[in-house]
Design a protein around this motif. Structure first.
Motif, mmCIF file in Angstrom:
data_model
loop_
_atom_site.group_PDB
_atom_site.id
_atom_site.type_symbol
_atom_site.label_atom_id
_atom_site.label_comp_id
_atom_site.label_asym_id
_atom_site.label_seq_id
_atom_site.Cartn_x
_atom_site.Cartn_y
_atom_site.Cartn_z
ATOM 1 N N ASP A 36 -31.425 7.650 97.514
ATOM 2 C CA ASP A 36 -30.042 7.439 97.928
ATOM 3 C C ASP A 36 -29.667 5.976 97.779
ATOM 4 N N VAL A 37 -28.377 5.746 97.600
ATOM 5 C CA VAL A 37 -27.824 4.392 97.487
ATOM 6 C C VAL A 37 -26.787 4.211 98.587
ATOM 7 N N GLY A 38 -26.942 3.142 99.350
ATOM 8 C CA GLY A 38 -26.010 2.855 100.434
ATOM 9 C C GLY A 38 -25.092 1.711 100.054
ATOM 10 N N LEU A 39 -23.792 1.944 100.183
ATOM 11 C CA LEU A 39 -22.796 0.943 99.820
ATOM 12 C C LEU A 39 -21.550 1.173 100.670
ATOM 13 N N MET A 40 -20.965 0.116 101.179
ATOM 14 C CA MET A 40 -19.741 0.176 101.992
ATOM 15 C C MET A 40 -19.877 1.122 103.187
ATOM 16 N N GLY A 41 -21.001 1.037 103.868
ATOM 17 C CA GLY A 41 -21.188 1.790 105.095
ATOM 18 C C GLY A 41 -21.479 3.264 104.915
ATOM 19 N N ILE A 43 -26.498 11.527 99.735
ATOM 20 C CA ILE A 43 -26.484 12.553 100.802
ATOM 21 C C ILE A 43 -25.050 13.012 101.084
ATOM 22 N N TYR A 44 -24.097 12.101 100.919
ATOM 23 C CA TYR A 44 -22.691 12.464 101.106
ATOM 24 C C TYR A 44 -22.249 13.486 100.051
ATOM 25 N N MET A 45 -22.637 13.250 98.783
ATOM 26 C CA MET A 45 -22.220 14.165 97.706
ATOM 27 C C MET A 45 -22.951 15.500 97.783
ATOM 28 N N LYS A 46 -24.254 15.470 98.105
ATOM 29 C CA LYS A 46 -25.021 16.725 98.140
ATOM 30 C C LYS A 46 -24.683 17.569 99.350
ATOM 31 N N MET A 47 -24.218 16.945 100.420
ATOM 32 C CA MET A 47 -23.914 17.689 101.639
ATOM 33 C C MET A 47 -22.414 17.930 101.832
ATOM 34 N N ALA A 48 -21.609 17.580 100.841
ATOM 35 C CA ALA A 48 -20.152 17.740 100.982
ATOM 36 C C ALA A 48 -19.769 19.204 101.191
ATOM 37 N N SER A 49 -20.415 20.112 100.466
ATOM 38 C CA SER A 49 -20.094 21.546 100.606
ATOM 39 C C SER A 49 -21.348 22.306 101.015
#
Length: 194
Positions: free
Chosen positions: A173-178, A183-189
């Protein structure tokens, strides 16, 4: 534009006013040649250097305002990135929140990609092979082949260690701007089974 010109005019006057006040201060005769006089000279020269730097900065801003604007916005952008750089605790919190939300969804409705990614991350944490690295303005979570407490020959042999070229494939994972973006993209739906 009018207020910028006034601000630059005030900046031009400030060093001269301070220098005029500094020249009015007289040093007592009993302190001449002592360490106190050297200390005062040091601070006086330091002030002169900073005054010259401010004057040079002002002329540079007047000569090329577009360049000054680009530098200023770049510095503020880097500061904003550094201020909002996510930590490993943020990643663990996000992982727990997503795990709790997925537990509330029926298995028939769960997205298999999200489930597999969540299981992979939990397995990595259980094995101790997931690591955090901060670069100041961004962070990464990456995996290694062995736990840091592992004492096998493979862990110590330099020929068997992974190369730096394999690092992109090990980034989880890459963390940027908080935010942690993978994980955000894979868990969006996560609650939509295709």
């Amino acid at each position: 534009m009018h207020t910028t010109a006034q601000m630059l005019l005030k900046l031009k006057k400030v060093p001269n006013v301070i220098a005029l006040q500094a020249s009015k201060i007289k040093f007592p005769e009993k302190f001449k040649g002592t360490i106190i006089e050297k200390w005062a000279d040091y601070w006086k020269n330091l002030f002169i250097d900073y005054r010259q730097m401010i004057q040079d900065l002002r002329t540079d801003i007047q000569d090329d305002p577009r360049k000054a604007f680009i530098w200023t916005t770049s510095l503020f952008g880097i500061y904003a990135l550094a201020k909002n750089n996510p930590s490993e605790i943020d990643f663990k919190d996000k992982l727990r929140i997503i795990g709790n939300e997925m537990a509330l969804v029926s298995e028939d409705c769960q997205n298999p990609t999200s489930i597999n990614h969540l299981k992979f991350l939990n397995t990595c944490y259980n094995e101790g092979v997931i690591h955090y690295k901060s670069f100041g303005i961004a962070s990464i979570m990456y995996t290694s082949e062995l736990n840091s407490s592992c004492d096998l020959y493979k862990a110590h042999c330099s020929y068997l260690k992974p190369s730096y070229f394999s690092l992109p494939s090990r980034i989880v994972d890459v963390g940027l701007m908080g935010n942690w973006w993978n994980i955000y993209m894979k868990m969006a739906s996560y609650d939509v089974k295709h």
